[in-house]
Motif scaffolding. Structure first.
Motif, PDB file in Angstrom:
ATOM      1  N   ASN A   1     -13.918   3.543   7.373  1.00 43.46           N
ATOM      2  CA  ASN A   1     -14.165   3.104   8.731  1.00 43.46           C
ATOM      3  C   ASN A   1     -14.484   4.487   9.734  1.00 43.46           C
ATOM      4  OD1 ASN A   1     -11.657   4.592   9.259  1.00 43.46           O
ATOM      5  ND2 ASN A   1     -10.525   2.806   9.312  1.00 43.46           N
ATOM      6  N   SER A   2     -14.486   4.467  10.899  1.00 46.16           N
ATOM      7  CA  SER A   2     -15.106   5.359  11.550  1.00 46.16           C
ATOM      8  C   SER A   2     -13.886   6.505  11.804  1.00 46.16           C
ATOM      9  CB  SER A   2     -15.297   4.834  13.175  1.00 46.16           C
ATOM     10  OG  SER A   2     -13.888   4.276  13.552  1.00 46.16           O
ATOM     11  N   ARG A   3     -12.786   6.245  11.474  1.00 41.52           N
ATOM     12  CA  ARG A   3     -11.815   7.428  11.252  1.00 41.52           C
ATOM     13  C   ARG A   3     -11.825   8.086   9.877  1.00 41.52           C
ATOM     14  NH1 ARG A   3      -8.499   2.708  13.036  1.00 41.52           N
ATOM     15  NH2 ARG A   3      -8.183   2.937  15.186  1.00 41.52           N
ATOM     16  N   GLY A   4     -12.951   7.786   8.998  1.00 39.85           N
ATOM     17  CA  GLY A   4     -12.687   8.514   7.594  1.00 39.85           C
ATOM     18  C   GLY A   4     -11.859   7.955   6.608  1.00 39.85           C
ATOM     19  N   TRP A   5     -11.052   7.177   6.991  1.00 39.98           N
ATOM     20  CA  TRP A   5      -9.964   6.566   5.970  1.00 39.98           C
ATOM     21  C   TRP A   5     -10.836   5.325   5.289  1.00 39.98           C
ATOM     22  CZ3 TRP A   5      -4.195   6.042   6.803  1.00 39.98           C
ATOM     23  CH2 TRP A   5      -3.788   7.239   7.239  1.00 39.98           C
ATOM     24  N   PRO A   6     -10.318   5.270   3.933  1.00 38.42           N
ATOM     25  CA  PRO A   6     -11.025   4.240   3.222  1.00 38.42           C
ATOM     26  C   PRO A   6     -10.274   2.626   3.508  1.00 38.42           C
ATOM     27  CG  PRO A   6      -9.545   5.397   1.686  1.00 38.42           C
ATOM     28  CD  PRO A   6      -9.560   6.262   2.959  1.00 38.42           C
ATOM     29  N   ALA A   7     -11.180   1.819   3.471  1.00 39.22           N
ATOM     30  CA  ALA A   7     -10.647   0.647   4.047  1.00 39.22           C
ATOM     31  C   ALA A   7     -10.040  -0.158   2.700  1.00 39.22           C
ATOM     32  CB  ALA A   7     -11.836  -0.569   4.232  1.00 39.22           C
ATOM     33  N   GLY A   8      -8.959  -0.782   2.831  1.00 38.12           N
ATOM     34  CA  GLY A   8      -8.126  -1.459   1.706  1.00 38.12           C
ATOM     35  C   GLY A   8      -9.134  -2.355   1.044  1.00 38.12           C
ATOM     36  N   PRO A   9      -8.769  -2.870   0.106  1.00 35.83           N
ATOM     37  CA  PRO A   9      -9.467  -3.968  -0.805  1.00 35.83           C
ATOM     38  C   PRO A   9      -9.422  -5.228  -0.010  1.00 35.83           C
ATOM     39  CG  PRO A   9      -7.381  -3.365  -2.002  1.00 35.83           C
ATOM     40  CD  PRO A   9      -7.644  -2.509  -0.859  1.00 35.83           C
ATOM     41  N   HIS A  10      -8.397  -5.591   0.789  1.00 33.90           N
ATOM     42  CA  HIS A  10      -8.180  -7.135   1.228  1.00 33.90           C
ATOM     43  C   HIS A  10      -8.977  -6.906   2.547  1.00 33.90           C
ATOM     44  CE1 HIS A  10      -6.367  -8.050  -2.510  1.00 33.90           C
ATOM     45  NE2 HIS A  10      -5.443  -6.940  -2.121  1.00 33.90           N
ATOM     46  N   HIS A  11      -9.365  -5.639   2.897  1.00 39.18           N
ATOM     47  CA  HIS A  11      -9.866  -5.632   4.574  1.00 39.18           C
ATOM     48  C   HIS A  11     -11.039  -6.376   4.557  1.00 39.18           C
ATOM     49  CE1 HIS A  11      -8.248  -4.081   8.237  1.00 39.18           C
ATOM     50  NE2 HIS A  11      -7.394  -3.469   7.612  1.00 39.18           N
ATOM     51  N   ALA A  12     -11.206  -7.627   5.321  1.00 36.54           N
ATOM     52  CA  ALA A  12     -12.462  -8.289   5.568  1.00 36.54           C
ATOM     53  C   ALA A  12     -13.417  -7.668   6.698  1.00 36.54           C
ATOM     54  CB  ALA A  12     -12.378  -9.660   6.172  1.00 36.54           C
ATOM     55  N   THR A  13     -12.836  -6.659   7.665  1.00 33.15           N
ATOM     56  CA  THR A  13     -13.442  -5.974   8.403  1.00 33.15           C
ATOM     57  C   THR A  13     -12.857  -4.389   8.409  1.00 33.15           C
ATOM     58  OG1 THR A  13     -13.422  -7.937   9.965  1.00 33.15           O
ATOM     59  CG2 THR A  13     -14.267  -5.807  11.094  1.00 33.15           C
ATOM     60  N   PRO A  14     -13.854  -3.565   7.681  1.00 28.77           N
ATOM     61  CA  PRO A  14     -13.393  -2.157   7.540  1.00 28.77           C
ATOM     62  C   PRO A  14     -13.002  -1.425   8.672  1.00 28.77           C
ATOM     63  CG  PRO A  14     -15.005  -2.955   5.973  1.00 28.77           C
ATOM     64  CD  PRO A  14     -14.830  -3.937   6.898  1.00 28.77           C
TER      65      PRO A  14
END
Length: 61
Positions: A9-22
């Motif tokens: 995401n914009s913060r540089g953290w990887p989005a979780g596998p269950h996040h529909a909206t990273p």
């Protein structure tokens, strides 16, 4: 890399596998308050060793 679906995401953290909206994935600022609340709860319960773990987590976030 940041902002790409499924990659981060914009913060540089990887989005979780269950996040529909990273872009809505929680970032460090979101987690810091949770860590503070958890640390305080552990301290009030007399569990100092585990409270210290959350204190470290606050500083990392």
């Amino acid at each position: 890399m940041a902002g790409s679906a499924g990659r981060g995401n914009s913060r540089g953290w990887p989005a979780g596998p269950h996040h529909a909206t990273p872009a809505r994935a929680p970032g460090p600022d979101d987690l810091a308050g949770v860590y503070q609340q958890l640390r305080k709860a552990f301290e009030e319960a007399g569990n100092e060793p585990d409270a210290a773990e959350f204190s470290y987590g606050e500083r990392v976030c």
